[in-house]
Design a protein around this motif. Sequence first.
Motif, PDB file in Angstrom:
ATOM      1  N   PHE A 270       6.991   3.011   4.048  1.00 14.53           N
ATOM      2  CA  PHE A 270       6.932   4.025   3.000  1.00 14.53           C
ATOM      3  C   PHE A 270       8.236   4.028   2.212  1.00 14.53           C
ATOM      4  CE2 PHE A 270       7.917   5.738   7.125  1.00 14.53           C
ATOM      5  CZ  PHE A 270       9.034   6.535   6.959  1.00 14.53           C
ATOM      6  N   GLU A 271       8.090   4.173   0.898  1.00 12.45           N
ATOM      7  CA  GLU A 271       9.238   4.175  -0.007  1.00 12.45           C
ATOM      8  C   GLU A 271       8.824   4.872  -1.293  1.00 12.45           C
ATOM      9  OE1 GLU A 271      12.521   1.038  -1.755  1.00 12.45           O
ATOM     10  OE2 GLU A 271      10.518   0.321  -1.324  1.00 12.45           O
ATOM     11  N   ASN A 272       9.651   5.852  -1.702  1.00  8.04           N
ATOM     12  CA  ASN A 272       9.327   6.662  -2.867  1.00  8.04           C
ATOM     13  C   ASN A 272       7.922   7.241  -2.702  1.00  8.04           C
ATOM     14  OD1 ASN A 272      11.830   6.145  -4.105  1.00  8.04           O
ATOM     15  ND2 ASN A 272      11.075   4.215  -4.940  1.00  8.04           N
ATOM     16  N   LYS A 273       7.011   6.947  -3.596  1.00 11.34           N
ATOM     17  CA  LYS A 273       5.649   7.489  -3.503  1.00 11.34           C
ATOM     18  C   LYS A 273       4.664   6.483  -2.899  1.00 11.34           C
ATOM     19  CE  LYS A 273       6.321  10.436  -7.554  1.00 11.34           C
ATOM     20  NZ  LYS A 273       5.826  10.791  -8.921  1.00 11.34           N
ATOM     21  N   PHE A 274       5.161   5.340  -2.432  1.00 10.95           N
ATOM     22  CA  PHE A 274       4.287   4.297  -1.923  1.00 10.95           C
ATOM     23  C   PHE A 274       4.291   4.283  -0.403  1.00 10.95           C
ATOM     24  CE2 PHE A 274       5.966   2.745  -6.018  1.00 10.95           C
ATOM     25  CZ  PHE A 274       4.788   2.658  -6.722  1.00 10.95           C
ATOM     26  N   SER A 275       3.147   3.969   0.184  1.00 10.68           N
ATOM     27  CA  SER A 275       3.062   3.807   1.632  1.00 10.68           C
ATOM     28  C   SER A 275       1.951   2.820   1.962  1.00 10.68           C
ATOM     29  CB  SER A 275       2.788   5.150   2.329  1.00 10.68           C
ATOM     30  OG  SER A 275       1.515   5.654   1.974  1.00 10.68           O
ATOM     31  N   GLU A 276       2.098   2.144   3.087  1.00 10.62           N
ATOM     32  CA  GLU A 276       1.100   1.185   3.544  1.00 10.62           C
ATOM     33  C   GLU A 276       1.239   1.028   5.047  1.00 10.62           C
ATOM     34  OE1 GLU A 276      -0.404  -3.439   2.754  1.00 10.62           O
ATOM     35  OE2 GLU A 276       1.127  -2.532   1.482  1.00 10.62           O
ATOM     36  N   THR A 277       0.114   0.827   5.726  1.00  9.57           N
ATOM     37  CA  THR A 277       0.117   0.600   7.165  1.00  9.57           C
ATOM     38  C   THR A 277      -0.400  -0.799   7.454  1.00  9.57           C
ATOM     39  OG1 THR A 277      -0.222   2.953   7.650  1.00  9.57           O
ATOM     40  CG2 THR A 277      -0.736   1.380   9.401  1.00  9.57           C
TER      41      THR A 277
ATOM     42  N   ALA B 177       1.192 -10.003   9.422  1.00 12.48           N
ATOM     43  CA  ALA B 177       0.213  -9.152   8.750  1.00 12.48           C
ATOM     44  C   ALA B 177       0.484  -9.229   7.257  1.00 12.48           C
ATOM     45  CB  ALA B 177       0.304  -7.713   9.244  1.00 12.48           C
ATOM     46  N   GLU B 178      -0.565  -9.169   6.469  1.00 15.29           N
ATOM     47  CA  GLU B 178      -0.413  -9.308   5.024  1.00 15.29           C
ATOM     48  C   GLU B 178      -0.128  -7.964   4.379  1.00 15.29           C
ATOM     49  OE1 GLU B 178      -2.837 -11.032   1.111  1.00 15.29           O
ATOM     50  OE2 GLU B 178      -3.680 -11.205   3.142  1.00 15.29           O
ATOM     51  N   MET B 179       0.894  -7.931   3.544  1.00 20.69           N
ATOM     52  CA  MET B 179       1.246  -6.730   2.806  1.00 20.69           C
ATOM     53  C   MET B 179       0.619  -6.803   1.415  1.00 20.69           C
ATOM     54  SD  MET B 179       5.050  -5.342   1.733  1.00 20.69           S
ATOM     55  CE  MET B 179       5.636  -5.541   3.413  1.00 20.69           C
ATOM     56  N   THR B 180      -0.147  -5.787   1.050  1.00 17.58           N
ATOM     57  CA  THR B 180      -0.818  -5.788  -0.244  1.00 17.58           C
ATOM     58  C   THR B 180       0.010  -5.110  -1.326  1.00 17.58           C
ATOM     59  OG1 THR B 180      -1.977  -3.728   0.302  1.00 17.58           O
ATOM     60  CG2 THR B 180      -3.083  -5.803   0.846  1.00 17.58           C
ATOM     61  N   ASN B 181       0.881  -4.193  -0.933  1.00 20.33           N
ATOM     62  CA  ASN B 181       1.688  -3.460  -1.907  1.00 20.33           C
ATOM     63  C   ASN B 181       2.943  -4.253  -2.232  1.00 20.33           C
ATOM     64  OD1 ASN B 181       3.211  -1.615  -3.394  1.00 20.33           O
ATOM     65  ND2 ASN B 181       2.475   0.138  -2.219  1.00 20.33           N
ATOM     66  N   ARG B 182       3.074  -4.697  -3.475  1.00 18.63           N
ATOM     67  CA  ARG B 182       4.232  -5.487  -3.895  1.00 18.63           C
ATOM     68  C   ARG B 182       5.316  -4.628  -4.531  1.00 18.63           C
ATOM     69  NH1 ARG B 182       3.464  -9.762  -0.802  1.00 18.63           N
ATOM     70  NH2 ARG B 182       1.369 -10.636  -1.038  1.00 18.63           N
ATOM     71  N   ALA B 183       5.139  -3.313  -4.502  1.00 18.05           N
ATOM     72  CA  ALA B 183       6.112  -2.429  -5.139  1.00 18.05           C
ATOM     73  C   ALA B 183       7.286  -2.089  -4.235  1.00 18.05           C
ATOM     74  CB  ALA B 183       5.423  -1.134  -5.591  1.00 18.05           C
ATOM     75  N   PHE B 184       7.195  -2.434  -2.941  1.00 17.05           N
ATOM     76  CA  PHE B 184       8.271  -2.109  -2.016  1.00 17.05           C
ATOM     77  C   PHE B 184       9.525  -2.909  -2.343  1.00 17.05           C
ATOM     78  CE2 PHE B 184       4.691  -1.068   1.021  1.00 17.05           C
ATOM     79  CZ  PHE B 184       4.915   0.303   0.991  1.00 17.05           C
ATOM     80  N   SER B 185      10.672  -2.256  -2.193  1.00 15.09           N
ATOM     81  CA  SER B 185      11.948  -2.918  -2.389  1.00 15.09           C
ATOM     82  C   SER B 185      12.760  -2.897  -1.098  1.00 15.09           C
ATOM     83  CB  SER B 185      12.733  -2.231  -3.511  1.00 15.09           C
ATOM     84  OG  SER B 185      13.995  -2.807  -3.668  1.00 15.09           O
TER      85      SER B 185
END
Length: 222
Positions: free
Chosen positions: A23-30, A43-51
């Motif tokens: 989780f970062e800012n308004k983004f989260s993924e499990t 595991a594959e990460m779909t959210n590319r907005a993470f920094s």
Amino acid sequence: MTIANPQAFKKLPDTARVKLRLFENKFSETLEFGTLGSMQTTAEMTNRAFSAPSCQLRVVATEGDHKGLLLGSTDTWTMRANDDEGGSTANEGILMFQPHEIAPRSWKLEIRDDDYPIVYIDKKIPDSRTWVRNDPTFISCVLPAIIREVFEDILVTTAPPDQSWAKDWLGWAGTLMPGKAPPWTDGRQQKQDWISDLLDGFCLRHGTLDMLVGSFQQEVGT
């Protein structure tokens, strides 16, 4: 994903699922890593907005009356990946800098519970690592604002914090104002005065005003 200490999971069922929450800012993924008995290494990460997301590993029951029950979790930590465009995360000790897409803002501070504060610098700014270290305007104008915001967060309580990062920040403040402890039990004005004295000490030690004026004079001269 690799289990470094199998003993930590000894009493948990092999059918329990292993999950990594980011989780970062308004983004989260499990992310799902299978079960303890059949762990997946990737595991594959779909959210590319993470920094530089905060992460927490969780183990969840999948069978019986306890299905869905959280069986265990780790403390959160920050995933510090290299910048895709060639520059690695700039770690400045008690303050981290990370290129990120934050337009229309040029910089943004994020204060985390379990890790050092991060300053995001928009990716449109070239060579942001050099900019935050050497730019007179950033050092003299932006850094004091960041320091004030961090210490306003630290001093919101009436007792010294338990977080290791906050203790390090207070230790740094002690080098600028030796023997002058934060006014934990005093009012807001006393705390603001303490922070103002700290900023004066920071600007005096680093000569921020002279640095800024010198840069203006150099521009006029050229």
